[in-house]
Design a protein around this motif. Sequence first.
Motif, PDB file in Angstrom:
ATOM      1  N   TRP A  58       0.832  -1.219   0.000  1.00 32.79           N
ATOM      2  CA  TRP A  58       0.000   0.000   0.000  1.00 32.79           C
ATOM      3  C   TRP A  58       0.859   1.258   0.000  1.00 32.79           C
ATOM      4  O   TRP A  58       0.598   2.197  -0.754  1.00 32.79           O
ATOM      5  N   ALA A  59       1.893   1.297   0.854  1.00 40.47           N
ATOM      6  CA  ALA A  59       2.749   2.484   0.941  1.00 40.47           C
ATOM      7  C   ALA A  59       3.521   2.711  -0.357  1.00 40.47           C
ATOM      8  O   ALA A  59       3.645   3.856  -0.824  1.00 40.47           O
ATOM      9  N   VAL A  60       4.034   1.639  -0.953  1.00 40.45           N
ATOM     10  CA  VAL A  60       4.786   1.765  -2.205  1.00 40.45           C
ATOM     11  C   VAL A  60       3.883   2.276  -3.315  1.00 40.45           C
ATOM     12  O   VAL A  60       4.277   3.171  -4.094  1.00 40.45           O
ATOM     13  N   ARG A  61       2.680   1.752  -3.417  1.00 43.17           N
ATOM     14  CA  ARG A  61       1.751   2.199  -4.455  1.00 43.17           C
ATOM     15  C   ARG A  61       1.382   3.663  -4.263  1.00 43.17           C
ATOM     16  O   ARG A  61       1.268   4.424  -5.239  1.00 43.17           O
ATOM     17  N   GLN A  62       1.192   4.072  -3.027  1.00 46.58           N
ATOM     18  CA  GLN A  62       0.860   5.469  -2.757  1.00 46.58           C
ATOM     19  C   GLN A  62       2.002   6.390  -3.177  1.00 46.58           C
ATOM     20  O   GLN A  62       1.780   7.436  -3.787  1.00 46.58           O
ATOM     21  N   CYS A  63       3.226   5.995  -2.858  1.00 42.31           N
ATOM     22  CA  CYS A  63       4.389   6.805  -3.237  1.00 42.31           C
ATOM     23  C   CYS A  63       4.552   6.873  -4.758  1.00 42.31           C
ATOM     24  O   CYS A  63       4.877   7.928  -5.311  1.00 42.31           O
ATOM     25  N   ARG A  64       4.345   5.766  -5.420  1.00 45.59           N
ATOM     26  CA  ARG A  64       4.464   5.748  -6.885  1.00 45.59           C
ATOM     27  C   ARG A  64       3.377   6.606  -7.535  1.00 45.59           C
ATOM     28  O   ARG A  64       3.626   7.297  -8.515  1.00 45.59           O
ATOM     29  N   ARG A  65       2.188   6.575  -6.946  1.00 42.05           N
ATOM     30  CA  ARG A  65       1.089   7.361  -7.499  1.00 42.05           C
ATOM     31  C   ARG A  65       1.338   8.866  -7.331  1.00 42.05           C
ATOM     32  O   ARG A  65       1.061   9.654  -8.235  1.00 42.05           O
ATOM     33  N   GLU A  66       1.872   9.264  -6.185  1.00 44.32           N
ATOM     34  CA  GLU A  66       2.097  10.679  -5.915  1.00 44.32           C
ATOM     35  C   GLU A  66       3.523  11.128  -6.249  1.00 44.32           C
ATOM     36  O   GLU A  66       3.843  12.303  -6.101  1.00 44.32           O
ATOM     37  N   ARG A  67       4.370  10.173  -6.641  1.00 41.32           N
ATOM     38  CA  ARG A  67       5.745  10.474  -7.054  1.00 41.32           C
ATOM     39  C   ARG A  67       6.539  11.212  -5.965  1.00 41.32           C
ATOM     40  O   ARG A  67       7.312  12.131  -6.240  1.00 41.32           O
ATOM     41  N   ARG A  68       6.336  10.801  -4.740  1.00 40.52           N
ATOM     42  CA  ARG A  68       7.084  11.367  -3.616  1.00 40.52           C
ATOM     43  C   ARG A  68       6.913  10.447  -2.413  1.00 40.52           C
ATOM     44  O   ARG A  68       6.049   9.553  -2.419  1.00 40.52           O
ATOM     45  N   LEU A  69       7.724  10.672  -1.391  1.00 38.68           N
ATOM     46  CA  LEU A  69       7.573   9.912  -0.151  1.00 38.68           C
ATOM     47  C   LEU A  69       6.467  10.569   0.666  1.00 38.68           C
ATOM     48  O   LEU A  69       6.627  11.674   1.186  1.00 38.68           O
ATOM     49  N   THR A  70       5.337   9.920   0.761  1.00 34.82           N
ATOM     50  CA  THR A  70       4.166  10.507   1.397  1.00 34.82           C
ATOM     51  C   THR A  70       4.275  10.469   2.923  1.00 34.82           C
ATOM     52  O   THR A  70       5.141   9.796   3.495  1.00 34.82           O
ATOM     53  N   PHE A  71       3.348  11.175   3.573  1.00 35.04           N
ATOM     54  CA  PHE A  71       3.310  11.162   5.035  1.00 35.04           C
ATOM     55  C   PHE A  71       3.016   9.759   5.546  1.00 35.04           C
ATOM     56  O   PHE A  71       3.596   9.310   6.536  1.00 35.04           O
ATOM     57  N   ASP A  72       2.109   9.046   4.887  1.00 39.57           N
ATOM     58  CA  ASP A  72       1.792   7.681   5.308  1.00 39.57           C
ATOM     59  C   ASP A  72       2.994   6.754   5.140  1.00 39.57           C
ATOM     60  O   ASP A  72       3.219   5.853   5.954  1.00 39.57           O
ATOM     61  N   ALA A  73       3.777   6.969   4.091  1.00 36.25           N
ATOM     62  CA  ALA A  73       4.998   6.178   3.918  1.00 36.25           C
ATOM     63  C   ALA A  73       6.002   6.499   5.027  1.00 36.25           C
ATOM     64  O   ALA A  73       6.709   5.603   5.514  1.00 36.25           O
ATOM     65  N   ALA A  74       6.047   7.771   5.432  1.00 30.63           N
ATOM     66  CA  ALA A  74       6.911   8.152   6.555  1.00 30.63           C
ATOM     67  C   ALA A  74       6.456   7.457   7.832  1.00 30.63           C
ATOM     68  O   ALA A  74       7.286   7.043   8.654  1.00 30.63           O
ATOM     69  N   LEU A  75       5.139   7.317   8.003  1.00 34.20           N
ATOM     70  CA  LEU A  75       4.620   6.571   9.152  1.00 34.20           C
ATOM     71  C   LEU A  75       5.096   5.125   9.112  1.00 34.20           C
ATOM     72  O   LEU A  75       5.487   4.556  10.145  1.00 34.20           O
ATOM     73  N   CYS A  76       5.053   4.519   7.935  1.00 37.87           N
ATOM     74  CA  CYS A  76       5.531   3.139   7.787  1.00 37.87           C
ATOM     75  C   CYS A  76       7.003   3.035   8.184  1.00 37.87           C
ATOM     76  O   CYS A  76       7.403   2.108   8.890  1.00 37.87           O
ATOM     77  N   LEU A  77       7.823   3.957   7.712  1.00 38.29           N
ATOM     78  CA  LEU A  77       9.239   3.946   8.053  1.00 38.29           C
ATOM     79  C   LEU A  77       9.425   4.168   9.555  1.00 38.29           C
ATOM     80  O   LEU A  77      10.316   3.571  10.174  1.00 38.29           O
ATOM     81  N   GLY A  78       8.594   5.030  10.130  1.00 36.89           N
ATOM     82  CA  GLY A  78       8.686   5.270  11.567  1.00 36.89           C
ATOM     83  C   GLY A  78       8.379   4.034  12.381  1.00 36.89           C
ATOM     84  O   GLY A  78       9.093   3.701  13.328  1.00 36.89           O
ATOM     85  N   TYR A  79       7.311   3.328  11.995  1.00 37.92           N
ATOM     86  CA  TYR A  79       6.983   2.087  12.700  1.00 37.92           C
ATOM     87  C   TYR A  79       8.072   1.037  12.480  1.00 37.92           C
ATOM     88  O   TYR A  79       8.404   0.272  13.398  1.00 37.92           O
ATOM     89  N   MET A  80       8.623   0.993  11.281  1.00 41.23           N
ATOM     90  CA  MET A  80       9.687   0.033  10.996  1.00 41.23           C
ATOM     91  C   MET A  80      10.913   0.286  11.864  1.00 41.23           C
ATOM     92  O   MET A  80      11.613  -0.641  12.275  1.00 41.23           O
ATOM     93  N   SER A  81      11.172   1.565  12.158  1.00 42.86           N
ATOM     94  CA  SER A  81      12.372   1.920  12.911  1.00 42.86           C
ATOM     95  C   SER A  81      12.261   1.646  14.404  1.00 42.86           C
ATOM     96  O   SER A  81      13.251   1.747  15.131  1.00 42.86           O
ATOM     97  N   GLN A  82      11.073   1.293  14.882  1.00 42.89           N
ATOM     98  CA  GLN A  82      10.858   1.119  16.319  1.00 42.89           C
ATOM     99  C   GLN A  82      11.420  -0.188  16.873  1.00 42.89           C
ATOM    100  O   GLN A  82      11.635  -0.300  18.086  1.00 42.89           O
ATOM    101  N   PHE A  83      11.643  -1.174  16.021  1.00 42.74           N
ATOM    102  CA  PHE A  83      11.846  -2.540  16.501  1.00 42.74           C
ATOM    103  C   PHE A  83      13.004  -2.674  17.480  1.00 42.74           C
ATOM    104  O   PHE A  83      12.967  -3.490  18.399  1.00 42.74           O
ATOM    105  N   TRP A  84      14.066  -1.860  17.300  1.00 40.80           N
ATOM    106  CA  TRP A  84      15.249  -2.027  18.149  1.00 40.80           C
ATOM    107  C   TRP A  84      14.975  -1.653  19.599  1.00 40.80           C
ATOM    108  O   TRP A  84      15.740  -2.033  20.497  1.00 40.80           O
TER     109      TRP A  84
END
Length: 295
Positions: A58-84
């Motif tokens: 979903w995040a990749v498709r949203q970024c490709r559609r808007e041709r930028r790193l969206t706020f929702d994609a930033a949320l995905c990266l933020g959640y991904m970074s929490q694991f440590w």
Amino acid sequence: MLGVFFLVTGAWVMGRWIADGGLRLRIEGLSELSASRQAALWVAQGVVALTVVVAVVWAVRQCRRERRLTFDAALCLGYMSQFWLDPLIGFRHRTWLYDAAMVHTSSWGPYIPGWTSPHQDQQVEPLFFGWSGYFSGVAWIFLIGIVMKRIIRRLWPRLRGARFALTVLGVAVLIDLPIELFYIYSGAFSISGGWPPLTLFSGHWYQLPLNYVAFIGIFWAGLPYLVRHYHIENGPDTTILRGIQRVPEHRRTLVQTLAVIGFLNLCVVAFCLCFWLSGLAGGEAPAGSLPYPFR
């Protein structure tokens, strides 16, 4: 900036852990479980894995559609970074036990400065909970959004301000309750400490402290949802991104992403701190009642 701090510190912790040979996947004790319990564990891990895949697509498709790193994609990266930060929940004493029968690695907790949890060599980090499980937090935000849009807003269309925020936090907690019960009954983890008056099934391996449900609902889902909501409703120059319009346009995406990463990591720290402090009033679950190889 908090985002840079958490990324650098996380890379330092994980780099030392990997250099010492910590990145080795294993499964322990699975064959000792009944077929039904093995199936339940694989279903729980599969649910998390499927959630992660859907969120990534979903995040990749949203970024490709808007041709930028969206706020929702930033949320995905933020959640991904929490694991440590996962071992922080047992920073001083063990209130959380994972099932070693799941795919897991050893814990990198000993590489976090100040981490003094007991039985350090026995603790594990499951691949689909302690690792990628954090990424699935994105799904919680959208579940809250569905409830707020299709139920709450229809019942109370004029809900605004503090009442709206408190309603969101309440919805986040209510959504999390059945999810936690599902994962606990599947045998994925056991919460070994809990204050009996606020704990469901107190004294059993499947006990569920309601303060944990409240903290995870508020910090891991509710507050991030509010940040996203106000970002959509009022524009980017709100909450954690206030003042971003003064940043040069070519740097805004980077600043936005780092701000979201810093905020979401801070939410995990706040959750762990609250749960750790509340755990001081709780006791241990009976060791003899654990049917899974919890560590």
